[in-house]
Design a protein around this motif. Structure first.
Motif, PDB file in Angstrom:
ATOM      1  N   ARG A 133       0.739  -1.138   0.220  1.00  0.00           N
ATOM      2  CA  ARG A 133       0.137   0.068   0.040  1.00  0.00           C
ATOM      3  C   ARG A 133       0.835   1.106   0.022  1.00  0.00           C
ATOM      4  NH1 ARG A 133      -3.918   0.488  -2.283  1.00  0.00           N
ATOM      5  NH2 ARG A 133      -2.867  -1.298  -3.399  1.00  0.00           N
ATOM      6  N   TYR A 134       1.904   1.130   0.743  1.00  0.00           N
ATOM      7  CA  TYR A 134       2.874   2.339   0.731  1.00  0.00           C
ATOM      8  C   TYR A 134       3.389   2.710  -0.527  1.00  0.00           C
ATOM      9  CZ  TYR A 134       7.138   4.916   1.483  1.00  0.00           C
ATOM     10  OH  TYR A 134       8.052   5.964   1.604  1.00  0.00           O
ATOM     11  N   LEU A 135       3.994   1.564  -1.160  1.00  0.00           N
ATOM     12  CA  LEU A 135       4.360   1.723  -2.638  1.00  0.00           C
ATOM     13  C   LEU A 135       3.276   2.341  -3.602  1.00  0.00           C
ATOM     14  CD1 LEU A 135       6.703  -1.249  -2.933  1.00  0.00           C
ATOM     15  CD2 LEU A 135       7.412   1.078  -2.524  1.00  0.00           C
ATOM     16  N   ALA A 136       2.134   1.639  -3.507  1.00  0.00           N
ATOM     17  CA  ALA A 136       1.006   2.141  -4.282  1.00  0.00           C
ATOM     18  C   ALA A 136       0.573   3.587  -4.238  1.00  0.00           C
ATOM     19  CB  ALA A 136      -0.146   1.260  -4.329  1.00  0.00           C
ATOM     20  N   ILE A 137       0.713   3.950  -2.921  1.00  0.00           N
ATOM     21  CA  ILE A 137       0.148   5.537  -2.837  1.00  0.00           C
ATOM     22  C   ILE A 137       1.324   6.333  -2.972  1.00  0.00           C
ATOM     23  CG2 ILE A 137      -0.781   6.886  -0.939  1.00  0.00           C
ATOM     24  CD1 ILE A 137      -2.794   4.964  -2.194  1.00  0.00           C
TER      25      ILE A 137
END
Length: 274
Positions: A128-132
């Motif tokens: 999620r961190y990478l996606a956002i």
């Protein structure tokens, strides 16, 4: 696995009491009812989750997050099925139903499914961190194949870590009231103490990475929420674009809140033992 950890948590104030290795145990039937209820709820909940994931929309199944959630549900279901029945059988029989081999298996299951579940949750937070926060890198390098590889690497790494006590690097021990086995975290020898710190440190690292990634995602979503009003104003004349933007934002927020809920549950279940 969360239910198994909660079962253990019922006796968290008593686990430091020395356990006498007697064949007969004095067990409370109310604890049997509690353990059986939590086992049933854990199995049913995970089965429902797996069914819901299987019948979800095709576009959701193609996401990396979906793959990790499936891995989490299956891991949690297996952890519950491998540990809770032994606890229930001990309550029913009034004694430990096996010998040292069963104790080793039970302790390994507690160690493995606890760390594997936390590892997958950590992977979900990083995803999620990478996606956002790093959308371009995410779109170029993160996909379902990467998620499957991450799951396999997680399982293999945790098997290696958690099988060490069975080969002498660390010790398994039955804990009060005699219904479960886990690490002998009070071991005074250097090898046993070293493994306890190794496992505990690994779990604390996973918890720290998970919390930090979730905090970073939360901060980014707050910033995106402020920017969304400007974006909606700019695309107000393009209904299709606005609709796609709303759908994307809603999906991201749903994934985030699911992740936050799972993180809270895992932290409540794992921190006392860690």
């Amino acid at each position: 696995m969360n239910d198994s950890l909660l079962n253990v948590g019922l006796n968290v104030s008593e686990v430091l009491v020395p356990f006498a290795n007697s064949s007969s145990l004095s067990l409370d039937y109310r604890s049997l009812i509690t353990s059986a209820t939590m086992f049933g709820v854990g199995v049913l909940g995970n089965l429902v989750a797996i069914v819901v994931l299987c019948i979800s929309k095709k576009e959701q199944k193609e996401t990396t997050f979906y793959t990790l959630v499936c891995g989490m549900a299956i891991t949690d279901l297996l952890g519950t099925c491998f540990t809770s029945p032994v606890v229930i059988a001990t309550y029913i029989a009034g004694r430990w139903p096996g010998g040292a081999l069963l104790c080793h298996f039970f302790s390994f299951s507690m160690l493995f499914f606890g760390s594997a579940g936390m590892s997958i949750l950590c992977a979900m937070s990083v995803e999620r961190y990478l996606a956002i926060n790093h959308a371009y890198f995410y779109s170029q390098h993160v996909d379902r194949a990467m998620a499957r590889f991450a799951l396999m690497a997680t399982y293999l790494a945790n098997i290696v870590l958690c099988i060490m006590p069975s080969f002498g690097f660390g010790k398994h021990k039955r804990h009060f009231p005699g219904t479960w086995c886990f690490l002998d975290w009070r071991a005074m020898d250097s090898v046993g103490a070293s493994y306890t710190f190794l496992y505990g440190g690994f779990m604390l690292l996973l918890i720290a990475v998970t919390v930090l990634c979730n905090f970073a995602v939360c901060r980014s979503l707050v910033g995106m929420s402020k920017m969304s009003r400007m974006v909606r104003a700019e695309v107000s004349g393009h209904t299709g674009s606005r609709r796609r933007f709303k759908l994307t934002s809603a999906a991201e927020i749903q994934m985030f809140w699911l992740l936050i809920f799972m993180t809270i549950v895992f932290l409540i279940c794992s921190i006392p033992l860690v």
